[in-house]
Motif scaffolding. Structure first.
Motif, PDB file in Angstrom:
ATOM      1  N   GLN A   1       0.710  -1.092  -0.135  1.00 45.17           N
ATOM      2  CA  GLN A   1      -0.075  -0.104  -0.115  1.00 45.17           C
ATOM      3  C   GLN A   1       1.184   1.185  -0.082  1.00 45.17           C
ATOM      4  OE1 GLN A   1      -3.197   0.338   2.742  1.00 45.17           O
ATOM      5  NE2 GLN A   1      -3.415  -2.011   2.726  1.00 45.17           N
ATOM      6  N   GLU A   2       0.415   2.101  -0.648  1.00 47.55           N
ATOM      7  CA  GLU A   2       1.155   3.484  -0.910  1.00 47.55           C
ATOM      8  C   GLU A   2       0.818   4.268   0.371  1.00 47.55           C
ATOM      9  OE1 GLU A   2       0.512   5.075  -4.733  1.00 47.55           O
ATOM     10  OE2 GLU A   2       1.509   3.118  -5.903  1.00 47.55           O
ATOM     11  N   THR A   3       1.304   4.148   1.315  1.00 46.53           N
ATOM     12  CA  THR A   3       1.120   4.843   2.645  1.00 46.53           C
ATOM     13  C   THR A   3       2.112   4.587   3.692  1.00 46.53           C
ATOM     14  OG1 THR A   3      -0.503   4.936   4.489  1.00 46.53           O
ATOM     15  CG2 THR A   3      -0.202   2.683   3.526  1.00 46.53           C
ATOM     16  N   ASP A   4       2.359   5.458   4.491  1.00 48.87           N
ATOM     17  CA  ASP A   4       3.280   5.382   5.488  1.00 48.87           C
ATOM     18  C   ASP A   4       2.644   5.321   6.846  1.00 48.87           C
ATOM     19  OD1 ASP A   4       2.460   8.153   5.828  1.00 48.87           O
ATOM     20  OD2 ASP A   4       4.329   8.945   5.597  1.00 48.87           O
ATOM     21  N   ASP A   5       1.232   5.184   6.842  1.00 47.72           N
ATOM     22  CA  ASP A   5       0.511   5.056   8.054  1.00 47.72           C
ATOM     23  C   ASP A   5       0.576   3.643   8.486  1.00 47.72           C
ATOM     24  OD1 ASP A   5      -1.614   4.703   9.881  1.00 47.72           O
ATOM     25  OD2 ASP A   5      -3.043   5.931   8.779  1.00 47.72           O
ATOM     26  N   GLN A   6       1.368   3.398   9.584  1.00 49.88           N
ATOM     27  CA  GLN A   6       1.502   2.011  10.181  1.00 49.88           C
ATOM     28  C   GLN A   6       0.281   1.440  10.486  1.00 49.88           C
ATOM     29  OE1 GLN A   6       4.424   0.553   9.525  1.00 49.88           O
ATOM     30  NE2 GLN A   6       3.324  -1.455  10.236  1.00 49.88           N
ATOM     31  N   ALA A   7      -0.589   2.155  11.209  1.00 52.80           N
ATOM     32  CA  ALA A   7      -1.707   1.702  11.877  1.00 52.80           C
ATOM     33  C   ALA A   7      -2.749   1.139  10.733  1.00 52.80           C
ATOM     34  CB  ALA A   7      -2.544   2.621  12.636  1.00 52.80           C
ATOM     35  N   LYS A   8      -2.760   1.592   9.579  1.00 50.84           N
ATOM     36  CA  LYS A   8      -3.594   1.385   8.631  1.00 50.84           C
ATOM     37  C   LYS A   8      -3.154   0.003   7.856  1.00 50.84           C
ATOM     38  CE  LYS A   8      -5.495   3.007   4.224  1.00 50.84           C
ATOM     39  NZ  LYS A   8      -5.218   4.187   3.388  1.00 50.84           N
ATOM     40  N   ILE A   9      -1.555  -0.106   7.660  1.00 52.78           N
ATOM     41  CA  ILE A   9      -0.940  -1.528   7.344  1.00 52.78           C
ATOM     42  C   ILE A   9      -1.282  -2.568   8.202  1.00 52.78           C
ATOM     43  CG2 ILE A   9       1.232  -2.612   6.848  1.00 52.78           C
ATOM     44  CD1 ILE A   9       2.213   0.182   5.837  1.00 52.78           C
ATOM     45  N   ASP A  10      -1.193  -2.143   9.736  1.00 49.92           N
ATOM     46  CA  ASP A  10      -1.481  -3.160  10.648  1.00 49.92           C
ATOM     47  C   ASP A  10      -2.685  -3.759  10.795  1.00 49.92           C
ATOM     48  OD1 ASP A  10       1.230  -2.864  11.235  1.00 49.92           O
ATOM     49  OD2 ASP A  10       1.041  -1.507  13.138  1.00 49.92           O
ATOM     50  N   ILE A  11      -3.864  -2.821  10.767  1.00 49.41           N
ATOM     51  CA  ILE A  11      -5.167  -3.363  10.634  1.00 49.41           C
ATOM     52  C   ILE A  11      -5.461  -3.999   9.457  1.00 49.41           C
ATOM     53  CG2 ILE A  11      -7.545  -2.437  10.399  1.00 49.41           C
ATOM     54  CD1 ILE A  11      -6.767   0.023  11.896  1.00 49.41           C
ATOM     55  N   TYR A  12      -5.060  -3.691   8.339  1.00 51.39           N
ATOM     56  CA  TYR A  12      -5.283  -4.492   7.033  1.00 51.39           C
ATOM     57  C   TYR A  12      -4.627  -5.737   7.179  1.00 51.39           C
ATOM     58  CZ  TYR A  12      -6.563  -5.611   2.280  1.00 51.39           C
ATOM     59  OH  TYR A  12      -7.212  -6.357   1.364  1.00 51.39           O
ATOM     60  N   LYS A  13      -3.242  -5.718   7.628  1.00 53.68           N
ATOM     61  CA  LYS A  13      -2.633  -7.035   7.540  1.00 53.68           C
ATOM     62  C   LYS A  13      -3.424  -8.129   8.954  1.00 53.68           C
ATOM     63  CE  LYS A  13       2.012  -9.030   8.450  1.00 53.68           C
ATOM     64  NZ  LYS A  13       1.563 -10.082   9.261  1.00 53.68           N
ATOM     65  N   ARG A  14      -4.073  -7.596   9.967  1.00 54.76           N
ATOM     66  CA  ARG A  14      -4.680  -8.358  11.018  1.00 54.76           C
ATOM     67  C   ARG A  14      -5.767  -8.981  10.208  1.00 54.76           C
ATOM     68  NH1 ARG A  14      -8.537  -6.010  14.732  1.00 54.76           N
ATOM     69  NH2 ARG A  14      -7.584  -3.908  14.337  1.00 54.76           N
ATOM     70  N   PHE A  15      -6.538  -8.130   9.256  1.00 50.22           N
ATOM     71  CA  PHE A  15      -7.604  -8.598   8.552  1.00 50.22           C
ATOM     72  C   PHE A  15      -7.171  -9.852   7.678  1.00 50.22           C
ATOM     73  CE2 PHE A  15      -9.418  -8.942   4.119  1.00 50.22           C
ATOM     74  CZ  PHE A  15     -10.766  -9.193   4.324  1.00 50.22           C
ATOM     75  N   VAL A  16      -6.198  -9.604   6.723  1.00 53.25           N
ATOM     76  CA  VAL A  16      -5.785 -10.654   5.825  1.00 53.25           C
ATOM     77  C   VAL A  16      -5.156 -11.934   6.706  1.00 53.25           C
ATOM     78  CG1 VAL A  16      -3.836 -11.074   3.989  1.00 53.25           C
ATOM     79  CG2 VAL A  16      -5.107  -9.146   4.056  1.00 53.25           C
ATOM     80  N   ASP A  17      -4.633 -11.785   7.570  1.00 56.03           N
ATOM     81  CA  ASP A  17      -3.957 -12.904   8.529  1.00 56.03           C
ATOM     82  C   ASP A  17      -5.074 -13.621   9.054  1.00 56.03           C
ATOM     83  OD1 ASP A  17      -1.342 -12.106   7.946  1.00 56.03           O
ATOM     84  OD2 ASP A  17      -0.957 -11.037   9.913  1.00 56.03           O
TER      85      ASP A  17
END
Length: 318
Positions: A28-44
């Motif tokens: 994802q083209e973002t440096d929002d770590q919270a955004k990445i973490d939430i989405y990764k939690r969904f995928v996992d």
């Protein structure tokens, strides 16, 4: 949760491939770590723990729904699919727990989105009988509508993803026709007769159930017999016999014979079960009155008639 997994996979395919989303977590083209973490939690959790994935998806949508990108679009579809399947999974549970108001609200939501979803129609159709048996008749009309739609759909060749808790197509049709017969007893006993006769034709437990035949006898009594008896009293009572009065009396006799047959079958099917003792006494009293009227005041042969009742074909509606 087979149903849930299947539909969530469908939603996934519609949105974007698993491979794409797997790599997109880090791309994802973002440096929002919270955004990445939430989405990764969904995928996992998407496959091993859909409930946790659902919570993660909701968290993501609450924070980033304004993004309106492919991730938000996909998560919205995934959440919709999850909630839809959760309703479908919960519907039989609500019925089994006798939470009928909630069950019919849930069913209405399911069928608003999928009008031809047969599993819900079957469950809600038969639930009307369960509810009415528990003294809750508020859902009778809507349940009857679901039951008749389900019967029509099955007879046209459609089938649910799973016949359970019924044993198969014929068993399902037997129970649905039984429910429809019961739900018509007060409002349209003539229709009740048709459904109950049909229910008893299938090779299922309904064919052996005493109440099937008691309801049938009651439908004949409160429907065509009552109507014809009232008309006979109005037109012919205390008047000289005429060909018309004789023909009317013969028709009443045929209906009375159907009532006699129904009560006899109910008593025979009940056997000696202690749970049906009070019902058997009531049915026997009713049967005796009709039987004596048709046999010159005598009940001779009635015991033998009851014993042989279930061995004879069920007589058709006159």
């Amino acid at each position: 949760m087979k149903l849930l997994a299947k539909s969530l996979l469908t939603a996934l395919i519609l949105a974007i491939s698993l491979a794409t989303f797997g790599s997109a977590v880090l791309a994802q083209e973002t440096d929002d770590q919270a955004k990445i973490d939430i989405y990764k939690r969904f995928v996992d959790n998407r496959v091993p723990n859909p409930r946790a994935a659902y919570v993660a998806a909701q968290d993501y949508l609450k924070k980033y729904t304004k993004d309106k990108d492919q991730y938000v679009d996909y998560l919205k579809k995934w959440v919709d699919a999850y909630e839809s399947d959760e309703r479908k999974e919960n519907l039989p549970i609500l019925i089994n727990e006798k939470k009928f108001d909630e069950a019919y609200k849930t069913g209405a939501t399911i069928l608003a989105a999928e009008p031809d979803y047969l599993r819900a129609q079957i469950d809600l159709g038969y639930a009307g009988y369960i509810a009415a048996s528990a003294k809750d008749e508020t859902h009778n009309a809507v349940a009857l509508g679901y039951a008749t739609k389900a019967i029509q759909a099955i007879e046209s060749g459609k089938a649910p993803h799973d016949w359970a808790p019924f044993k198969g197509k014929d068993d399902t049709l037997a129970y649905l026709n039984y429910a429809a017969g019961f739900l018509n007893l007060k409002t349209d006993p003539n229709k009740a007769i048709d459904y109950l006769l049909k229910a008893a034709q299938y090779n299922s437990e309904i064919k052996k159930t005493p109440s099937t035949y008691y309801f049938l006898a009651a439908a004949y009594e409160s429907g065509p017999y009552k109507t014809m008896s009232t008309a006979y009293q109005t037109e012919f009572a205390n008047k000289p016999e005429t060909p018309a009065s004789k023909a009317a009396l013969e028709k009443l006799g045929v209906l009375m014979d159907r009532i006699i047959d129904g009560y006899a079958r109910a008593i025979a099917a009940a056997g000696t079960d202690p749970k049906t003792e009070q019902s058997r006494k009531e049915w026997t009293a009713q049967l005796t009155n009709y039987y004596k009227f048709r046999h010159d005041g005598s009940d001779a042969g009635m015991t033998e008639f009851i014993a042989a009742a279930l061995q004879k074909p069920l007589p058709p509606k006159p």
